[in-house]
Design a protein around this motif. Structure first.
Motif, short mmCIF file in Angstrom:
data_model
loop_
_atom_site.label_atom_id
_atom_site.label_comp_id
_atom_site.label_asym_id
_atom_site.label_seq_id
_atom_site.Cartn_x
_atom_site.Cartn_y
_atom_site.Cartn_z
N ILE A 53 0.85 -1.18 0.00
CA ILE A 53 0.00 0.00 0.00
C ILE A 53 0.89 1.23 0.00
O ILE A 53 1.78 1.38 0.86
N GLU A 54 0.66 2.11 -0.96
CA GLU A 54 1.44 3.34 -1.08
C GLU A 54 0.88 4.38 -0.10
O GLU A 54 -0.21 4.93 -0.32
N THR A 55 1.60 4.61 0.99
CA THR A 55 1.10 5.52 2.02
C THR A 55 1.54 6.97 1.82
O THR A 55 1.21 7.83 2.63
N GLY A 56 2.24 7.21 0.72
CA GLY A 56 2.69 8.57 0.45
C GLY A 56 1.70 9.41 -0.33
O GLY A 56 1.97 10.58 -0.62
N VAL A 57 0.56 8.83 -0.68
CA VAL A 57 -0.46 9.58 -1.42
C VAL A 57 -1.08 10.63 -0.49
O VAL A 57 -1.42 10.34 0.66
N VAL A 58 -1.20 11.84 -1.00
CA VAL A 58 -1.78 12.92 -0.20
C VAL A 58 -3.30 12.78 -0.23
O VAL A 58 -3.96 13.15 -1.20
N ALA A 59 -3.86 12.23 0.83
CA ALA A 59 -5.30 12.04 0.94
C ALA A 59 -5.67 11.96 2.41
O ALA A 59 -4.93 11.43 3.23
N ASP A 60 -6.85 12.48 2.73
CA ASP A 60 -7.32 12.47 4.12
C ASP A 60 -7.77 11.07 4.56
O ASP A 60 -7.71 10.73 5.74
N ILE A 61 -8.27 10.30 3.59
CA ILE A 61 -8.88 9.00 3.89
C ILE A 61 -8.29 7.95 2.96
O ILE A 61 -8.11 8.19 1.76
N TYR A 62 -8.00 6.78 3.51
CA TYR A 62 -7.59 5.63 2.72
C TYR A 62 -8.72 4.59 2.77
O TYR A 62 -9.20 4.26 3.86
N ASN A 63 -9.10 4.08 1.61
CA ASN A 63 -10.09 3.01 1.50
C ASN A 63 -9.32 1.74 1.14
O ASN A 63 -8.78 1.62 0.05
N LEU A 64 -9.26 0.78 2.10
CA LEU A 64 -8.43 -0.41 1.96
C LEU A 64 -9.24 -1.67 2.25
O LEU A 64 -10.29 -1.62 2.90
N ASP A 65 -8.75 -2.81 1.79
CA ASP A 65 -9.45 -4.07 1.97
C ASP A 65 -9.45 -4.49 3.44
O ASP A 65 -8.41 -4.49 4.10
N LEU A 66 -10.63 -4.85 3.95
CA LEU A 66 -10.76 -5.22 5.35
C LEU A 66 -9.85 -6.39 5.73
O LEU A 66 -9.16 -6.35 6.75
N PHE A 67 -9.88 -7.45 4.92
CA PHE A 67 -9.17 -8.67 5.30
C PHE A 67 -7.66 -8.57 5.07
O PHE A 67 -6.87 -9.12 5.84
N GLU A 68 -7.26 -7.87 4.03
CA GLU A 68 -5.85 -7.89 3.63
C GLU A 68 -5.02 -6.78 4.26
O GLU A 68 -3.79 -6.76 4.12
N THR A 69 -5.67 -5.86 4.94
CA THR A 69 -4.94 -4.74 5.55
C THR A 69 -4.60 -5.06 7.00
O THR A 69 -5.50 -5.26 7.82
N PRO A 70 -3.32 -5.12 7.35
CA PRO A 70 -2.95 -5.42 8.73
C PRO A 70 -3.27 -4.24 9.66
O PRO A 70 -3.22 -3.08 9.23
N PRO A 71 -3.58 -4.53 10.91
CA PRO A 71 -3.89 -3.43 11.85
C PRO A 71 -2.73 -2.48 12.04
O PRO A 71 -2.94 -1.30 12.34
N GLU A 72 -1.50 -2.97 11.85
CA GLU A 72 -0.34 -2.09 11.99
C GLU A 72 -0.34 -0.98 10.95
O GLU A 72 0.07 0.15 11.22
#
Length: 272
Positions: A53-72
């Motif tokens: 997941i590219e976390t450098g995108v300038v955005a207020d909100i990230y919409n990510l997959d529930l199962f595949e996104t780790p809590p970290e």
């Protein structure tokens, strides 16, 4: 005579209890201070595919997959001041999800065309879907998602193996909304322009896809007029004039982004 009247009273009490239980099942919990709701004008990034997941995108909100996104990762985004919406399909069952066994066989219908391993769900059977769906909501809460993005609500428009109606979808969404908000989660409406009038009090934002390409964006001005954020997603394969899309989105108060159909990290907003 007295025993007969007592029996009738007991039957009436049982009916009332059953009715109350049904109301609790399908009721909607109103948005509150404990329930996240994105402000209009907030920017969004959507990414479901890609090695990372590219976390450098300038955005207020990230919409990510529930199962595949780790809590970290969710925690890291929160530390950056971002909010996280967790995507899940509620209208279909994807056979690669870890909770597939929680869905009873009789609620699983026809194959979803074009998506191998995905089948429609019988949204009429709320009571039989509750255990699996509440498990997913509990997972979203445990991972500290701010809200959920429930997808594939349009089964009533196609062949699913069940005689679904829009009213069935509304009833399911109203139950889901109450269950999500009861856990402090916001909930969005994806597309579903014809469902909006019956769900206006049950959702916290609207996310619409291909509305410029298909010519129906104006229909959702009603959601923006109701004070909700409207996220507009268009796709690169539609060949749109992006500046024109952005101009019209701004006039309606929508937050628009341009994405690849595979929903990788690529994103163009209207402020770049």
């Amino acid at each position: 005579m007295e025993s007969g009247r007592l029996a009738r009273m007991n039957r009436l009490a049982n009916r009332i209890l059953r009715f109350s239980a049904w109301l609790a099942l399908v009721g909607v919990e109103s948005a509150s201070a404990d329930n996240w709701r994105p402000p209009p004008g907030a920017t969004i990034q959507i990414q479901y595919t890609g090695a990372t997941i590219e976390t450098g995108v300038v955005a207020d909100i990230y919409n990510l997959d529930l199962f595949e996104t780790p809590p970290e990762l969710i925690a890291a985004l929160h530390a950056q001041g971002r909010r996280v919406i967790c995507y899940l399909s509620v209208g279909t069952l994807e056979d690669w999800r870890p909770d597939v066994a929680a869905f009873l066989p009789d609620v699983v219908g026809d194959a979803y065309p074009g998506w191998p391993g995905e089948r429609w769900l019988d949204l009429r059977a709320i009571d039989r879907l509750v255990p699996a769906m509440t498990g997913r909501l509990d997972l979203a809460k445990a991972k500290r998602c701010d809200g959920i993005d429930p997808d594939n609500l349009d089964g009533y428009e196609t062949a699913t193996g069940f005689p679904l109606s829009s009213a069935d979808t509304v009833a399911f969404m109203r139950w889901l909304s109450g269950a999500a908000r009861g856990r402090g989660l916001g909930i969005g409406l994806k597309n579903g322009a014809d469902l909006w009038p019956d769900l206006a009090d049950a959702v916290d934002w609207v996310l619409i896809e291909d509305c410029a390409a298909q010519g129906w964006c104006g229909v959702m001005k009603q959601a923006r007029a109701a004070g909700l954020a409207v996220f507009q997603v268009e796709y690169t394969d539609a060949g749109l004039d992006w500046q024109d899309v952005c101009r019209k989105a701004a006039e309606m108060g929508f937050s628009a982004i341009l994405k690849n159909r595979k929903l990788d990290s690529y994103r163009v907003g209207c402020r770049e």
